[in-house]
Enzyme design. Structure first.
Site, PDB file in Angstrom:
ATOM      1  N   ALA A  70      -1.642  24.210  63.123  1.00 17.08           N
ATOM      2  CA  ALA A  70      -0.938  23.681  61.986  1.00 17.08           C
ATOM      3  C   ALA A  70       0.033  24.708  61.379  1.00 17.08           C
ATOM      4  O   ALA A  70       0.833  24.566  60.941  1.00 17.08           O
ATOM      5  CB  ALA A  70      -1.982  23.233  61.028  1.00 17.08           C
ATOM      6  N   THR A  71      -0.348  26.059  61.737  1.00 21.68           N
ATOM      7  CA  THR A  71       0.281  26.836  61.460  1.00 21.68           C
ATOM      8  C   THR A  71       2.006  26.743  61.963  1.00 21.68           C
ATOM      9  O   THR A  71       2.851  27.007  61.389  1.00 21.68           O
ATOM     10  CB  THR A  71       0.149  28.355  62.040  1.00 21.68           C
ATOM     11  N   ASN A 150      -7.557  23.787  51.527  1.00 25.19           N
ATOM     12  CA  ASN A 150      -8.625  24.102  52.353  1.00 25.19           C
ATOM     13  C   ASN A 150      -9.506  25.157  51.694  1.00 25.19           C
ATOM     14  O   ASN A 150     -10.803  25.022  52.076  1.00 25.19           O
ATOM     15  CB  ASN A 150      -8.062  24.875  53.321  1.00 25.19           C
ATOM     16  N   GLN A 178      -6.633  19.459  56.609  1.00 27.93           N
ATOM     17  CA  GLN A 178      -7.887  19.265  56.139  1.00 27.93           C
ATOM     18  C   GLN A 178      -8.429  17.939  55.946  1.00 27.93           C
ATOM     19  O   GLN A 178      -9.514  17.462  55.633  1.00 27.93           O
ATOM     20  CB  GLN A 178      -8.157  20.014  55.148  1.00 27.93           C
ATOM     21  N   SER A 198      -4.116  19.903  63.001  1.00 29.73           N
ATOM     22  CA  SER A 198      -4.703  20.666  63.777  1.00 29.73           C
ATOM     23  C   SER A 198      -6.038  20.364  64.346  1.00 29.73           C
ATOM     24  O   SER A 198      -6.835  19.952  63.611  1.00 29.73           O
ATOM     25  CB  SER A 198      -4.951  22.252  63.054  1.00 29.73           C
ATOM     26  N   ALA A 199      -6.230  20.451  65.783  1.00 31.80           N
ATOM     27  CA  ALA A 199      -7.335  19.816  66.273  1.00 31.80           C
ATOM     28  C   ALA A 199      -8.558  20.513  66.041  1.00 31.80           C
ATOM     29  O   ALA A 199      -9.701  19.899  65.926  1.00 31.80           O
ATOM     30  CB  ALA A 199      -7.279  19.956  67.704  1.00 31.80           C
ATOM     31  N   HIS A 200      -8.708  21.901  65.629  1.00 29.69           N
ATOM     32  CA  HIS A 200      -9.962  22.493  65.430  1.00 29.69           C
ATOM     33  C   HIS A 200     -10.586  22.560  64.211  1.00 29.69           C
ATOM     34  O   HIS A 200     -11.540  23.017  63.916  1.00 29.69           O
ATOM     35  CB  HIS A 200      -9.616  24.108  65.955  1.00 29.69           C
ATOM     36  N   THR A 239       5.301  24.428  78.384  1.00 28.42           N
ATOM     37  CA  THR A 239       4.567  23.628  79.019  1.00 28.42           C
ATOM     38  C   THR A 239       3.413  23.162  78.278  1.00 28.42           C
ATOM     39  O   THR A 239       2.540  24.069  77.656  1.00 28.42           O
ATOM     40  CB  THR A 239       3.914  24.501  80.336  1.00 28.42           C
ATOM     41  N   CYS A 319      -8.544  32.428  56.633  1.00 30.61           N
ATOM     42  CA  CYS A 319      -7.242  32.955  57.067  1.00 30.61           C
ATOM     43  C   CYS A 319      -6.835  34.077  56.180  1.00 30.61           C
ATOM     44  O   CYS A 319      -6.138  35.312  56.732  1.00 30.61           O
ATOM     45  CB  CYS A 319      -6.322  31.901  56.955  1.00 30.61           C
TER      46      CYS A 319
HETATM   47  C1  LIG Z   1      -6.515  25.888  59.163  1.00 28.78           C
HETATM   48  C2  LIG Z   1      -5.200  25.537  58.295  1.00 28.78           C
HETATM   49  C3  LIG Z   1      -3.973  25.778  58.814  1.00 28.78           C
HETATM   50  C4  LIG Z   1      -3.701  26.518  59.874  1.00 28.78           C
HETATM   51  O1  LIG Z   1      -4.133  25.916  61.144  1.00 28.78           O
HETATM   52  P1  LIG Z   1      -4.074  26.255  62.570  1.00 28.78           P
HETATM   53  O2  LIG Z   1      -4.407  25.408  63.616  1.00 28.78           O
HETATM   54  O3  LIG Z   1      -5.376  27.282  62.515  1.00 28.78           O
HETATM   55  O4  LIG Z   1      -2.972  27.304  62.752  1.00 28.78           O
HETATM   56  C5  LIG Z   1      -2.874  25.273  57.922  1.00 28.78           C
HETATM   57  N1  LIG Z   1      -3.174  24.522  56.794  1.00 28.78           N
HETATM   58  C6  LIG Z   1      -4.386  24.366  56.211  1.00 28.78           C
HETATM   59  C7  LIG Z   1      -4.387  23.569  55.193  1.00 28.78           C
HETATM   60  C8  LIG Z   1      -5.475  24.659  57.113  1.00 28.78           C
HETATM   61  O5  LIG Z   1      -6.669  24.507  56.631  1.00 28.78           O
END
Ligand SMILES: *Cc1c(COP(=O)(O)O)cnc(C)c1O
Length: 377
Positions: A70-71, A150, A178, A198-200, A239, A319
């Protein structure tokens, strides 16, 4: 260890891991190498994942751009659109409680001739739509407002914001990291032009994410930040992370279960009934089902975390806590310094159990009592 820090990251769901495994070894092809069957299969797999992710938000698969997380998606949305030669407007509207992945690119754009308005929030972390309306001028290119915060879980009314932006001919980006897969999202019904995920944060792997970029009504123009092989329709060269993409696709097919809200409420009411001097940070109902951010009077959040090492929580955004600064999000809510220092974020996930919640509740109550007694007065 009782893990209650899912807004920082989540464990990979075993079903997601199973889906990913073959793509490290047997099916290792490069989706850009379509002159042999390994590459063709990898390309097909990536397109299946693209459909899986697109369907969560009612998008066309061609509107999904794979990123590293997501960054990167937030940077691509803000800087990519700002740098597109098609657009001449030089004003962006965002909110003081956004993730750093939105605020920092905005600050970079300010050094490049853009004007950025950072809207404040009320003491619940909510946005005043009248103030948003008034902030938009005929110079405004884009509004960027996150779906769910978040740190405090507060949900912003993105359908209303999308409608407002459509009405004023302004692009609308939302950081849905989120909320993706947890809250209902429809990019058309909600008037969203760009969306980051973001997947994680959704029981998928780290290092993979996506940006939704609307293709029509209007067609969003976005300049690439990474240049190279012209992958992802020229928007993001490099890639593709095939195992990661497969994981994000598989994670997108697993629906968030509703049990997490009952567990969060169980934790919150357990702590509130066991202790005096506890305040909920953020709107009590307009928030994610998995999050509660609490401030404990007379207790330091970091010390509370140390006092209960078996319970993994966060005393600020994971973060930003690397920077060891008091939370700017709680600061934007107008919380005084002691309340910020006394804050702890509990964020639940798919695999938490009622038993874990009861143990964590007891540990929090016990530790806060002990810290308050030990406190020199
Ligand atoms: C975790 C988070 C991000 C960053 O995501 P990454 O995949 O770790 O770079 C950005 N925005 C929000 C709201 C988040 O919670």
């Amino acid at each position: 260890m009782i893990y209650l820090d899912h807004n920082a990251t989540t464990p990979v769901d075993p079903r997601v891991l199973d889906a990913m495994m073959p793509f490290f070894t047997e099916h290792f092809g490069n989706p850009a190498s379509r002159h042999h069957v390994l590459g063709c299969d990898a390309a097909k797999t990536v397109e299946t994942a693209r459909e899986q992710v697109a369907s969560v938000i009612g998008a066309d698969p061609r509107e999904i751009i794979w990123t590293s997380g997501a960054t990167e998606s937030d940077n691509l949305a803000l800087q990519g659109v700002a740098q597109s030669p098609v657009y001449k407007k030089r004003h962006i509207v965002t909110v003081a409680t956004e993730h750093r992945a939105v605020l920092d690119p905005c600050e970079v754009l300010e050094t490049r001739g853009f004007r950025v308005t950072y809207l404040g929030v009320d003491s619940d972390g909510c946005l005043d739509l009248d103030r948003l309306t008034k902030a938009i001028t005929d110079q405004t290119l884009m509004v960027s407002v996150m779906h769910a915060n978040n740190e405090i879980g507060v949900l912003h009314p993105i359908a209303d914001i999308g409608a407002l932006c459509k009405d004023r001919g302004v692009l609308f980006h939302t950081d849905a990291t989120q909320s993706f897969g947890k809250e209902p999202i429809d990019v058309h019904a909600m008037g969203i032009d760009l969306l980051s995920a973001s997947a994680h944060k959704m029981h998928g792997p780290k290092g993979v994410g996506m940006l939704y970029v609307r293709r029509r009504d209007p067609r969003v123009r976005c300049a690439a930040l990474l240049h190279g092989g012209g992958h992802e329709r020229g928007l993001r060269s490099g890639t593709l992370n095939v195992p990661g993409i497969v994981g994000m696709g598989a994670a997108a097919t697993l629906r968030a279960d509703d049990g997490v809200r009952a567990l969060r409420d169980r934790l919150e009411t357990g702590i509130l009934s066991g202790l005096d001097g506890v305040e909920i940070n953020g709107h009590p109902t307009q928030r994610l089902a998995n999050t509660t951010n609490l401030s404990f009077d007379g207790v330091d959040g970091a010390k509370l975390m140390k006092a209960m090492p078996e319970v993994a929580v966060s005393s600020s955004s994971a973060c930003t806590s690397a920077l060891l600064q008091p939370s700017y999000v709680l600061g934007a809510l107008g919380c005084h310094e002691a309340r910020i220092r006394g804050s702890v974020r509990f964020s639940l996930g798919r695999f938490n159990t009622a038993e874990e919640i009861d143990i964590a509740t007891a540990q929090v109550v016990e530790s806060v009592r002990a810290l308050r007694t030990a406190r020199p007065t």
